[in-house]
Scaffold this motif. Structure first.
Motif, PDB file in Angstrom:
ATOM      1  N   ILE A  72       0.810  -1.130  -0.058  1.00 12.47           N
ATOM      2  CA  ILE A  72      -0.077  -0.136   0.003  1.00 12.47           C
ATOM      3  C   ILE A  72       0.864   1.351   0.061  1.00 12.47           C
ATOM      4  CG2 ILE A  72      -1.718   1.340   1.294  1.00 12.47           C
ATOM      5  CD1 ILE A  72      -2.292  -1.542   2.746  1.00 12.47           C
ATOM      6  N   ALA A  73       0.696   2.064  -0.958  1.00 17.17           N
ATOM      7  CA  ALA A  73       1.553   3.308  -1.104  1.00 17.17           C
ATOM      8  C   ALA A  73       0.659   4.734  -0.483  1.00 17.17           C
ATOM      9  CB  ALA A  73       1.514   3.826  -2.617  1.00 17.17           C
ATOM     10  N   LYS A  74       1.336   5.113   0.491  1.00 10.79           N
ATOM     11  CA  LYS A  74       0.864   6.328   1.233  1.00 10.79           C
ATOM     12  C   LYS A  74       1.444   7.512   0.917  1.00 10.79           C
ATOM     13  CE  LYS A  74       1.676   4.636   5.402  1.00 10.79           C
ATOM     14  NZ  LYS A  74       1.515   4.387   6.789  1.00 10.79           N
ATOM     15  N   ASN A  75       0.551   8.689   1.006  1.00  8.32           N
ATOM     16  CA  ASN A  75       1.176   9.926   0.623  1.00  8.32           C
ATOM     17  C   ASN A  75       1.093  10.600   1.834  1.00  8.32           C
ATOM     18  OD1 ASN A  75      -1.690  10.817   0.637  1.00  8.32           O
ATOM     19  ND2 ASN A  75      -1.897  10.928  -1.615  1.00  8.32           N
ATOM     20  N   ALA A  76       1.017  12.153   1.817  1.00  7.98           N
ATOM     21  CA  ALA A  76       0.927  12.954   2.813  1.00  7.98           C
ATOM     22  C   ALA A  76      -0.437  12.860   3.510  1.00  7.98           C
ATOM     23  CB  ALA A  76       1.287  14.346   2.318  1.00  7.98           C
ATOM     24  N   ASP A  77      -1.590  12.553   2.893  1.00  3.85           N
ATOM     25  CA  ASP A  77      -2.805  12.371   3.298  1.00  3.85           C
ATOM     26  C   ASP A  77      -3.147  11.023   4.235  1.00  3.85           C
ATOM     27  OD1 ASP A  77      -3.478  14.971   2.588  1.00  3.85           O
ATOM     28  OD2 ASP A  77      -4.075  14.212   0.761  1.00  3.85           O
ATOM     29  N   GLY A  78      -2.103   9.997   3.922  1.00  4.53           N
ATOM     30  CA  GLY A  78      -2.175   8.911   4.291  1.00  4.53           C
ATOM     31  C   GLY A  78      -2.542   7.668   3.356  1.00  4.53           C
TER      32      GLY A  78
END
Length: 94
Positions: A88-94
């Motif tokens: 699962i890739a996460k970004n600054a928003d989760g």
């Protein structure tokens, strides 16, 4: 809501956050009795989580979270067991 011919508008706000894209190029290889999972970096991703389940079950369990590398070595595998992995890739928003 309607009341005696009058309309009372309902106002709602909806915030939508789009998670980072799904990693591609996921590959699995064996190394000294462990399984090595690799994947391609996702643009905008700040971290990755790796989860695993065994064939025949429906629930994934977390193996690692907030990884910054695009590789993970699973040294808890049991020979003869079939595993399914999820990255699962996460970004600054989760």
């Amino acid at each position: 809501m309607f009341s005696r011919g009058r309309f009372f508008p309902l106002v709602a706000a909806l915030a939508v956050s789009v998670a980072a894209c799904v990693p591609t190029g996921v590959a699995l290889s064996e190394s000294s009795g462990s399984l090595v999972l690799t994947w391609s970096a996702v643009a905008g991703a700040t971290a990755y989580d790796v989860e695993r389940r065994t064939l025949g079950t429906s629930t994934f369990s977390a193996l690692a979270s907030d990884l910054t590398e695009t590789t993970y070595t699973d040294d808890t595998v049991v020979q003869g067991t079939t595993y399914l992995y999820r990255v699962i890739a996460k970004n600054a928003d989760g």
